[in-house]
Design a protein around this motif. Structure first.
Motif, PDB file in Angstrom:
ATOM      1  N   ALA A   1       3.648 -31.982 -52.866  1.00 26.08           N
ATOM      2  CA  ALA A   1       3.824 -31.156 -54.058  1.00 26.08           C
ATOM      3  C   ALA A   1       2.597 -31.227 -54.956  1.00 26.08           C
ATOM      4  O   ALA A   1       2.129 -30.217 -55.484  1.00 26.08           O
ATOM      5  CB  ALA A   1       5.068 -31.594 -54.817  1.00 26.08           C
ATOM      6  N   LYS A   2       2.055 -32.437 -55.112  1.00 25.59           N
ATOM      7  CA  LYS A   2       0.879 -32.586 -55.960  1.00 25.59           C
ATOM      8  C   LYS A   2      -0.349 -31.951 -55.313  1.00 25.59           C
ATOM      9  O   LYS A   2      -1.207 -31.388 -55.986  1.00 25.59           O
ATOM     10  CB  LYS A   2       0.628 -34.065 -56.247  1.00 25.59           C
ATOM     11  CG  LYS A   2       1.676 -34.686 -57.161  1.00 25.59           C
ATOM     12  CD  LYS A   2       1.358 -36.136 -57.465  1.00 25.59           C
ATOM     13  CE  LYS A   2       2.401 -36.737 -58.411  1.00 25.59           C
ATOM     14  NZ  LYS A   2       2.110 -38.160 -58.720  1.00 25.59           N
ATOM     15  N   LEU A   3      -0.416 -32.054 -53.982  1.00 24.84           N
ATOM     16  CA  LEU A   3      -1.522 -31.407 -53.271  1.00 24.84           C
ATOM     17  C   LEU A   3      -1.485 -29.895 -53.472  1.00 24.84           C
ATOM     18  O   LEU A   3      -2.505 -29.257 -53.729  1.00 24.84           O
ATOM     19  CB  LEU A   3      -1.430 -31.725 -51.776  1.00 24.84           C
ATOM     20  CG  LEU A   3      -2.308 -32.854 -51.232  1.00 24.84           C
ATOM     21  CD1 LEU A   3      -2.088 -33.008 -49.742  1.00 24.84           C
ATOM     22  CD2 LEU A   3      -3.769 -32.572 -51.513  1.00 24.84           C
ATOM     23  N   ASP A   4      -0.298 -29.330 -53.330  1.00 25.87           N
ATOM     24  CA  ASP A   4      -0.156 -27.883 -53.495  1.00 25.87           C
ATOM     25  C   ASP A   4      -0.508 -27.456 -54.912  1.00 25.87           C
ATOM     26  O   ASP A   4      -1.147 -26.420 -55.127  1.00 25.87           O
ATOM     27  CB  ASP A   4       1.273 -27.455 -53.160  1.00 25.87           C
ATOM     28  CG  ASP A   4       1.607 -27.658 -51.687  1.00 25.87           C
ATOM     29  OD1 ASP A   4       0.665 -27.889 -50.899  1.00 25.87           O
ATOM     30  OD2 ASP A   4       2.796 -27.592 -51.330  1.00 25.87           O
ATOM     31  N   ALA A   5      -0.088 -28.267 -55.878  1.00 23.81           N
ATOM     32  CA  ALA A   5      -0.395 -27.952 -57.271  1.00 23.81           C
ATOM     33  C   ALA A   5      -1.904 -27.992 -57.508  1.00 23.81           C
ATOM     34  O   ALA A   5      -2.469 -27.146 -58.210  1.00 23.81           O
ATOM     35  CB  ALA A   5       0.315 -28.932 -58.200  1.00 23.81           C
ATOM     36  N   LYS A   6      -2.559 -28.981 -56.896  1.00 22.10           N
ATOM     37  CA  LYS A   6      -4.012 -29.099 -57.037  1.00 22.10           C
ATOM     38  C   LYS A   6      -4.712 -27.915 -56.377  1.00 22.10           C
ATOM     39  O   LYS A   6      -5.672 -27.355 -56.917  1.00 22.10           O
ATOM     40  CB  LYS A   6      -4.491 -30.408 -56.409  1.00 22.10           C
ATOM     41  CG  LYS A   6      -5.981 -30.675 -56.609  1.00 22.10           C
ATOM     42  CD  LYS A   6      -6.366 -32.043 -56.050  1.00 22.10           C
ATOM     43  CE  LYS A   6      -7.859 -32.306 -56.263  1.00 22.10           C
ATOM     44  NZ  LYS A   6      -8.265 -33.622 -55.721  1.00 22.10           N
ATOM     45  N   LEU A   7      -4.212 -27.506 -55.215  1.00 24.40           N
ATOM     46  CA  LEU A   7      -4.784 -26.359 -54.510  1.00 24.40           C
ATOM     47  C   LEU A   7      -4.676 -25.104 -55.370  1.00 24.40           C
ATOM     48  O   LEU A   7      -5.645 -24.344 -55.519  1.00 24.40           O
ATOM     49  CB  LEU A   7      -4.050 -26.152 -53.186  1.00 24.40           C
ATOM     50  CG  LEU A   7      -4.591 -25.046 -52.274  1.00 24.40           C
ATOM     51  CD1 LEU A   7      -5.897 -25.486 -51.628  1.00 24.40           C
ATOM     52  CD2 LEU A   7      -3.577 -24.683 -51.198  1.00 24.40           C
ATOM     53  N   SER A   8      -3.501 -24.888 -55.951  1.00 24.05           N
ATOM     54  CA  SER A   8      -3.290 -23.705 -56.788  1.00 24.05           C
ATOM     55  C   SER A   8      -4.156 -23.750 -58.035  1.00 24.05           C
ATOM     56  O   SER A   8      -4.749 -22.749 -58.439  1.00 24.05           O
ATOM     57  CB  SER A   8      -1.813 -23.595 -57.181  1.00 24.05           C
ATOM     58  OG  SER A   8      -1.005 -23.394 -56.045  1.00 24.05           O
ATOM     59  N   GLN A   9      -4.245 -24.918 -58.637  1.00 27.98           N
ATOM     60  CA  GLN A   9      -4.996 -25.055 -59.884  1.00 27.98           C
ATOM     61  C   GLN A   9      -6.488 -24.820 -59.668  1.00 27.98           C
ATOM     62  O   GLN A   9      -7.147 -24.147 -60.468  1.00 27.98           O
ATOM     63  CB  GLN A   9      -4.763 -26.441 -60.479  1.00 27.98           C
ATOM     64  CG  GLN A   9      -5.498 -26.663 -61.801  1.00 27.98           C
ATOM     65  CD  GLN A   9      -5.267 -28.062 -62.351  1.00 27.98           C
ATOM     66  OE1 GLN A   9      -4.591 -28.881 -61.728  1.00 27.98           O
ATOM     67  NE2 GLN A   9      -5.824 -28.340 -63.511  1.00 27.98           N
ATOM     68  N   LEU A  10      -7.029 -25.360 -58.578  1.00 31.49           N
ATOM     69  CA  LEU A  10      -8.469 -25.286 -58.350  1.00 31.49           C
ATOM     70  C   LEU A  10      -8.912 -23.967 -57.726  1.00 31.49           C
ATOM     71  O   LEU A  10      -9.965 -23.431 -58.074  1.00 31.49           O
ATOM     72  CB  LEU A  10      -8.914 -26.446 -57.458  1.00 31.49           C
ATOM     73  CG  LEU A  10      -8.850 -27.846 -58.074  1.00 31.49           C
ATOM     74  CD1 LEU A  10      -9.302 -28.880 -57.061  1.00 31.49           C
ATOM     75  CD2 LEU A  10      -9.714 -27.927 -59.330  1.00 31.49           C
ATOM     76  N   PHE A  11      -8.118 -23.445 -56.800  1.00 25.27           N
ATOM     77  CA  PHE A  11      -8.614 -22.330 -55.995  1.00 25.27           C
ATOM     78  C   PHE A  11      -7.801 -21.040 -56.103  1.00 25.27           C
ATOM     79  O   PHE A  11      -8.257 -19.996 -55.651  1.00 25.27           O
ATOM     80  CB  PHE A  11      -8.681 -22.751 -54.521  1.00 25.27           C
ATOM     81  CG  PHE A  11      -9.474 -24.005 -54.300  1.00 25.27           C
ATOM     82  CD1 PHE A  11     -10.813 -24.071 -54.654  1.00 25.27           C
ATOM     83  CD2 PHE A  11      -8.873 -25.125 -53.759  1.00 25.27           C
ATOM     84  CE1 PHE A  11     -11.542 -25.230 -54.461  1.00 25.27           C
ATOM     85  CE2 PHE A  11      -9.596 -26.293 -53.557  1.00 25.27           C
ATOM     86  CZ  PHE A  11     -10.944 -26.351 -53.916  1.00 25.27           C
ATOM     87  N   LEU A  12      -6.605 -21.107 -56.672  1.00 32.02           N
ATOM     88  CA  LEU A  12      -5.757 -19.914 -56.731  1.00 32.02           C
ATOM     89  C   LEU A  12      -5.441 -19.517 -58.166  1.00 32.02           C
ATOM     90  O   LEU A  12      -4.466 -18.822 -58.428  1.00 32.02           O
ATOM     91  CB  LEU A  12      -4.454 -20.156 -55.954  1.00 32.02           C
ATOM     92  CG  LEU A  12      -4.620 -20.580 -54.489  1.00 32.02           C
ATOM     93  CD1 LEU A  12      -3.264 -20.861 -53.858  1.00 32.02           C
ATOM     94  CD2 LEU A  12      -5.365 -19.515 -53.697  1.00 32.02           C
TER      95      LEU A  12
END
Length: 637
Positions: A466-477
């Motif tokens: 969940a935290k990985l996905d949040a980081k992915l969205s925050q940085l790149f999406l």
């Protein structure tokens, strides 16, 4: 108006040429008169060649004037073809049958009176649909597209009614009554005060057809509240009822951009009644409409809103998004010996921008392209690769690095653009994996090998999905609506991400758009009769890329396309995102009737019920316009 001024300018230049020559003759009459007489006497005695020179000398002033006229006429022709239409004219002077036929106009007025207690509309707004000739799924990647507005549209009939006293108190101010000619769409009454306070996030889950109009309302409210210098909007909402009848002939889910037509028409009519159209260009309004459509969760690139707002009769549009939104009129070439028409055919499979899981298709492709851009940028070792947002960003940064004295990569020639895009196609094939990526692979590639020295806590955090996905969205999406939801469901259902294939489609389609525009411009000079074959080749390649690299076709749509090609279409491709909807074909005029009969027999005859306008010819049409009741009243009495 513009062309009248140009004609006046031509006359002015001719007069200058005449006056200048007369003055020159008066000042030098004595000396030149003698010289010319001597020269003429000599020339008369010479051969035929000299006789021609003699005649030329006598008529040299006439030739100069002819030369001036010729040059200016060339300028006029170029201006007529390439100059932009006045970007601010929304309220049309007069009404023409091209806007709406008389029979339909009569029906709209009759239905309006029936819906709203015998009242008549004060004005109407026409908002056209669109087809994309070429350039599918690349607008949100930063690349130019090639659409045209069409003669199918949505009409909005509008009246205003002032409310005071008990009525206003009972309603809590003014209301917005919205009705649709199609009985399948329920009428709705909206309170202005509630709209002003509405939670924008609710539109993401709204299922009612009015959500697009509501999105337009909240978008206009937001912009007007920032621009208004007084309390005029508040007063309007407190004292005015707005009655609107929507009368559309755009098939829902056909990929002809009925949603953009609905939003653009709604935005324009609201800006008009609020007296906020001044100082806004069509392009400004298109940008506002883009934001409005994002309220309903569609990560639109802006093509639909741009062409619906800026369409021009007889011209397609070259719509660019980098460095800013811009449109250019392009005259579509026509063969002298084999004229053609565009034909739109509905596959009768409603196009689905989302599937049953609510994640795949359109928004899924947007995210795949964003991730492909970041992964490719890192593989190319671009500076600040993590800030890349589109595949166009990758191109600009990659080739800007080779031009130290250049601050951008936007003002480049067609040849240079084609060269850069061809190079990127090879880089995609070499640097992106042809096998599908999992979300875990992408996160590992983007996070594990970066230049940051992650501490132990960061490494533990990466183990939390969940935290990985949040980081992915925050940085790149960042900036993408519903990105968190889509990423979560990608992981939940273990969807595979085809980054190489998506990037290959985007770069190859962008290349085809450049080639298509170049073909149109060259044909205006050469009148090459093979132009239809060249256009068809590019459009057919576009469809194959959409089908094979972007996976946005559908079984029923493919069946229809094959029937169209068998029936004589030289080109046929999906339009309007795909996953169902319509195809656009090029059909030679001398084969049109046979084509229609073939498609009717081999495709539409297999369905128990087929809309009357499932197959129709079209040509480039005007964008959104407003016309008042008095302009068309005499035609419908």
């Amino acid at each position: 108006m513009m062309h009248c001024n140009i004609l006046k300018f031509i006359i002015f230049l001719i007069q200058i040429a005449k006056n200048g020559q007369s003055k020159h003759n008066r000042l030098n009459s004595k000396r030149e008169g003698k010289d010319r007489a001597v020269n003429c006497a000599i020339l008369k005695k010479n051969n035929n060649h000299n006789k021609n020179l003699y005649q030329a000398m006598l008529d040299w002033d006439r030739n100069i004037i002819a030369l001036v006229v010729t040059v200016v006429c060339v300028i006029l022709t170029i201006t007529w073809v390439f100059v932009k239409k006045d970007d601010n004219v929304l309220v049309q002077e007069g009404w023409t049958k091209q806007m709406c036929d008389v029979k339909r106009m009569q029906e709209i007025v009759r239905m309006f009176g029936k819906k709203f207690e015998g009242s008549k509309p004060e004005f109407m707004v026409r908002s056209p649909g669109r087809v994309n000739i070429i350039g599918e799924h690349i607008d949100y990647c930063g690349y130019s597209v090639f659409p045209m507005a069409i003669n199918k549209d949505i009409m909005f009939a509008v009246s205003l009614q002032r409310v005071t006293g008990e009525t206003a108190k009972k309603q809590n101010g003014g209301v917005f009554r919205l009705s649709n000619k199609d009985k399948a769409f329920e009428d709705i009454t909206l309170n202005w005060q509630e709209l002003c306070k509405m939670d924008r996030a609710k539109l993401l889950t709204e299922k009612h057809w009015s959500k697009y109009v509501i999105a337009a309302c909240v978008g206009v409210i937001d912009i007007v509240s920032k621009r208004a210098q007084d309390d005029s909007m508040t007063e309007f909402f407190a004292t005015t009822d707005l009655n609107v009848l929507v009368h559309g002939v755009l098939a829902k889910g056909a990929g002809l951009s009925s949603s953009a037509a609905l939003i653009c028409g709604s935005v324009v009519l609201l800006l008009y009644v609020l007296d906020q159209l001044k100082n806004l260009t069509r392009t400004d309004i298109a940008k506002l409409c883009m934001e409005c459509e994002r309220y309903v969760g569609v990560n639109t690139g802006g093509m639909d809103q741009s062409i619906v707002m800026t369409g021009r009769r007889n011209f397609a549009k070259y719509v660019s998004f980098v460095p800013h939104l811009d449109t250019a009129d392009v005259l579509l070439p026509q063969s002298k010996n084999e004229p053609y028409v565009f034909v739109i055919c509905n596959s009768l499979a409603e196009h689905q921008l989302t599937d049953d899981l609510g994640t795949r298709n359109y928004n899924m492709r947007v995210i795949e392209c964003r991730l492909a851009a970041v992964v490719l940028a890192k593989a190319l070792k671009l500076k600040d690769w993590s800030t890349v947002q589109t595949l166009r960003d990758v191109q600009d940064r990659l080739f800007q690095a080779g031009h130290k004295n250049c601050n951008h990569n936007h003002d480049i020639s067609n040849e240079e653009m084609c060269s850069q895009l061809s190079g990127l196609l090879f880089k995609c094939m070499n640097l992106l994996d042809s096998e599908p990526y999992t979300l875990e692979q992408i996160e590992q590639e983007l996070f594990d090998n970066d230049n940051d020295n992650d501490n132990a806590n960061d490494k533990e955090e990466k183990q939390d999905d969940a935290k990985l996905d949040a980081k992915l969205s925050q940085l790149f999406l960042a900036g993408l609506k519903r990105a968190d939801d889509v990423v979560a469901k990608i992981r939940q259902h273990k969807f595979k991400l085809l980054l190489q294939q998506r990037a290959l489609h985007v770069y190859s389609e962008a290349l085809r758009v450049v080639q298509f525009r170049k073909l149109c411009e060259q044909h205006l000079e050469s009148h090459n009769d093979n132009v239809v074959a060249h256009m068809s080749d590019l459009m057919n390649k576009s469809h194959l890329s959409c089908k094979e690299q972007y996976d946005c076709s559908a079984e029923q749509l493919e069946l229809l396309r094959n029937v169209c090609l068998e029936g004589g279409a030289s080109a046929c491709r999906l339009t309007g995102a795909g996953w169902g909807g319509c195809v656009i074909g090029i059909v030679k005029c001398n084969k049109l009737q046979d084509f229609k009969e073939h498609v009717q027999k081999h495709f539409y005859a297999n369905f128990p019920s087929v809309p009357l306008d499932a197959m129709f010819e079209t040509s480039p049409a005007d964008g959104v316009c407003i016309f008042k009741t008095e302009d068309f009243a005499k035609h419908i009495s």
